[in-house]
Scaffold this motif. Structure first.
Motif, PDB file in Angstrom:
ATOM      1  N   GLY A 140     -18.786 -60.281  21.286  1.00 29.18           N
ATOM      2  CA  GLY A 140     -20.149 -59.528  21.541  1.00 29.18           C
ATOM      3  C   GLY A 140     -20.817 -60.917  22.423  1.00 29.18           C
ATOM      4  N   VAL A 141     -21.486 -60.214  23.290  1.00 30.99           N
ATOM      5  CA  VAL A 141     -22.291 -61.108  24.251  1.00 30.99           C
ATOM      6  C   VAL A 141     -23.769 -60.856  24.219  1.00 30.99           C
ATOM      7  CG1 VAL A 141     -20.225 -61.859  25.348  1.00 30.99           C
ATOM      8  CG2 VAL A 141     -21.871 -60.295  26.370  1.00 30.99           C
ATOM      9  N   VAL A 142     -24.644 -61.751  24.779  1.00 35.61           N
ATOM     10  CA  VAL A 142     -26.160 -61.409  24.975  1.00 35.61           C
ATOM     11  C   VAL A 142     -26.338 -61.443  26.431  1.00 35.61           C
ATOM     12  CG1 VAL A 142     -26.634 -62.221  22.547  1.00 35.61           C
ATOM     13  CG2 VAL A 142     -26.986 -63.779  24.535  1.00 35.61           C
ATOM     14  N   LYS A 143     -27.171 -60.769  26.967  1.00 33.36           N
ATOM     15  CA  LYS A 143     -27.762 -60.736  28.299  1.00 33.36           C
ATOM     16  C   LYS A 143     -29.042 -61.593  28.337  1.00 33.36           C
ATOM     17  CE  LYS A 143     -27.431 -57.461  30.969  1.00 33.36           C
ATOM     18  NZ  LYS A 143     -27.425 -55.780  31.642  1.00 33.36           N
ATOM     19  N   LEU A 144     -29.516 -62.472  29.107  1.00 38.88           N
ATOM     20  CA  LEU A 144     -30.874 -63.001  29.314  1.00 38.88           C
ATOM     21  C   LEU A 144     -31.535 -62.703  30.471  1.00 38.88           C
ATOM     22  CD1 LEU A 144     -29.734 -66.556  28.206  1.00 38.88           C
ATOM     23  CD2 LEU A 144     -30.390 -64.782  26.685  1.00 38.88           C
ATOM     24  N   ASN A 145     -32.952 -62.679  30.306  1.00 44.86           N
ATOM     25  CA  ASN A 145     -33.982 -62.247  31.287  1.00 44.86           C
ATOM     26  C   ASN A 145     -34.277 -63.657  31.792  1.00 44.86           C
ATOM     27  OD1 ASN A 145     -35.849 -63.128  29.595  1.00 44.86           O
ATOM     28  ND2 ASN A 145     -36.502 -61.157  29.189  1.00 44.86           N
ATOM     29  N   ASP A 146     -35.157 -63.585  32.644  1.00 46.90           N
ATOM     30  CA  ASP A 146     -35.800 -64.812  33.605  1.00 46.90           C
ATOM     31  C   ASP A 146     -36.612 -65.775  32.651  1.00 46.90           C
ATOM     32  OD1 ASP A 146     -34.540 -64.147  35.697  1.00 46.90           O
ATOM     33  OD2 ASP A 146     -36.247 -62.966  36.702  1.00 46.90           O
ATOM     34  N   GLN A 147     -37.010 -65.333  31.354  1.00 48.03           N
ATOM     35  CA  GLN A 147     -37.855 -66.080  30.480  1.00 48.03           C
ATOM     36  C   GLN A 147     -36.951 -66.516  29.351  1.00 48.03           C
ATOM     37  OE1 GLN A 147     -39.099 -62.606  31.440  1.00 48.03           O
ATOM     38  NE2 GLN A 147     -40.157 -63.888  33.134  1.00 48.03           N
ATOM     39  N   ASN A 148     -35.654 -66.300  29.501  1.00 50.61           N
ATOM     40  CA  ASN A 148     -34.811 -66.870  28.490  1.00 50.61           C
ATOM     41  C   ASN A 148     -34.794 -66.253  27.155  1.00 50.61           C
ATOM     42  OD1 ASN A 148     -32.556 -68.721  27.865  1.00 50.61           O
ATOM     43  ND2 ASN A 148     -34.023 -69.749  26.623  1.00 50.61           N
ATOM     44  N   GLU A 149     -35.219 -64.841  27.313  1.00 55.51           N
ATOM     45  CA  GLU A 149     -35.176 -64.014  26.259  1.00 55.51           C
ATOM     46  C   GLU A 149     -34.111 -63.013  26.321  1.00 55.51           C
ATOM     47  OE1 GLU A 149     -40.109 -63.706  26.131  1.00 55.51           O
ATOM     48  OE2 GLU A 149     -38.947 -61.901  26.699  1.00 55.51           O
ATOM     49  N   ILE A 150     -33.454 -62.664  25.177  1.00 56.17           N
ATOM     50  CA  ILE A 150     -32.345 -61.706  25.161  1.00 56.17           C
ATOM     51  C   ILE A 150     -32.662 -60.258  25.825  1.00 56.17           C
ATOM     52  CG2 ILE A 150     -30.564 -60.440  23.822  1.00 56.17           C
ATOM     53  CD1 ILE A 150     -30.464 -63.276  21.811  1.00 56.17           C
ATOM     54  N   GLU A 151     -32.144 -59.566  26.482  1.00 54.07           N
ATOM     55  CA  GLU A 151     -32.693 -58.390  27.285  1.00 54.07           C
ATOM     56  C   GLU A 151     -31.609 -57.287  26.698  1.00 54.07           C
ATOM     57  OE1 GLU A 151     -33.262 -58.535  31.321  1.00 54.07           O
ATOM     58  OE2 GLU A 151     -31.218 -58.415  31.734  1.00 54.07           O
TER      59      GLU A 151
END
Length: 340
Positions: A140-151
């Motif tokens: 299972g993986v996470v995707k990050l946005n430009d603010q280094n938050e998990i999206e």
């Protein structure tokens, strides 16, 4: 702060060792997996632990439960045993200890170990620890946005979306929010592949505006199968040596033998006319005689003679006399290849 440790799995890939000992209690360099995990969390969180819930199956037994409760006591925390009656998913496992989902809480699955320092971002509602991996399709993986938050959360992606794998350790600023989201899954019978999944609850929280950020670790160690367990034993021995831990007990008997460090050798073990190491763990009362052993994990009260082995995992009360170079023997096994 509370800690919830789901550990009700059977550890089938680590058989035959888990036929007699639950995987989280299997010792590595003398300390069980669950104990190492909890102590590492307590160390890096740098704040008192109030309560610890160990989520197990009802048939683990009184002795196992007492060992788990002692782990909490040693940390000055109140321990409790909670039962997951059916294997209904990751969210179901956590919800078995729902009374600890209140205030700051760490959830850590007891089939993994880590090394690193935790930096809790107070601006985030939760931290999900990840590690960059070569084959993200297996995790299972996470995707990050430009603010280094998990999206987003993606389970075993068939196409590349991220190489940041979720390692199974989570921090929630307010556990009651997670408790309500998991309750919502039950109330509406929301399942994925027949199970209540933590990632579903996390996704719902994210959609409501809760902010999750990634935490990173310098090392992530698994115990999925005997081969990986031996690799993890090697890493743990290196870490313990660097941290200055006592590796060889005073009561160990060493006769005409060479110990190549790092090695862990427990009380009352005997090493006779043998070479042991590097990267070997030997349990209490085990006898190694006329043998050469490298990079292996051997538990308590076993006897190994006339062996030349490497990359092996051997359980408790095993008798082995033979010339195979790689072994995977569970508790109470007797294998005497050299016997006429």
């Amino acid at each position: 702060m509370n800690i919830i440790i789901p550990m009700a799995g059977r550890g089938t890939r680590l058989r035959p060792h888990t036929l007699t000992t639950p995987k989280p209690l299997i010792p590595v360099a003398g300390t069980g997996i669950a104990e190492r995990l909890v102590k590492e969390i307590a160390k890096v969180m740098q704040q008192p632990i109030d309560r610890i819930s160990f989520i197990i199956k009802e048939d683990f037994g009184v002795e196992v439960e007492q060992k788990l409760l002692q782990i909490a006591t040693d940390l000055g925390a109140k321990g409790q045993i909670d039962y997951q009656k059916e294997a209904l998913g990751t969210a179901d496992a956590i919800y078995s200890g729902k009374d600890l989902l209140d205030g700051p809480v760490v959830v850590a699955y007891a089939d993994t170990l880590f090394k690193g320092s935790f930096d809790l971002d107070n601006a985030a509602d939760g931290i999900i620890w990840v590690k960059k991996v070569d084959k993200p399709e297996a995790f299972g993986v996470v995707k990050l946005n430009d603010q280094n938050e998990i999206e987003g959360f993606v389970e075993k992606p068939k196409e590349f979306v991220s190489d940041l794998a979720i390692i199974g350790i989570y921090y929630f600023k307010d556990g009651s929010v997670l408790r309500k989201e998991i309750a919502y899954l039950y109330d509406n019978d929301i399942k994925v592949s027949g199970e209540y999944q933590l990632t579903t609850a996390l996704e719902n929280m994210k959609q409501k505006g809760y902010i999750f950020k990634p935490g990173t670790v310098s090392d992530w160690m698994d115990f999925g199968n005997p081969e990986v367990a031996v690799e993890t034993n090697t890493k743990i021995l290196e870490y313990d040596q660097k941290e200055g831990k006592k590796m060889i007990a005073d009561t160990v008997k060493i006769v005409d033998s060479q110990i190549i460090e790092p090695c862990y050798i427990a009380d009352e073990a005997q090493i006779i006319n043998s070479t042991v190491g590097p990267f070997v763990s030997i349990g209490k009362g085990t006898i190694i005689e006329n043998s050469h052993i490298e990079q292996s994990l051997i538990q308590d009260h076993s006897k190994i003679t006339h062996a030349h082995i490497k990359d092996s995992m051997i359980g408790n009360f095993v008798e082995y006399d033979g010339n195979f170079d790689r072994l995977n023997l569970g508790d109470y096994t007797s294998c005497k290849v050299n016997e006429e």
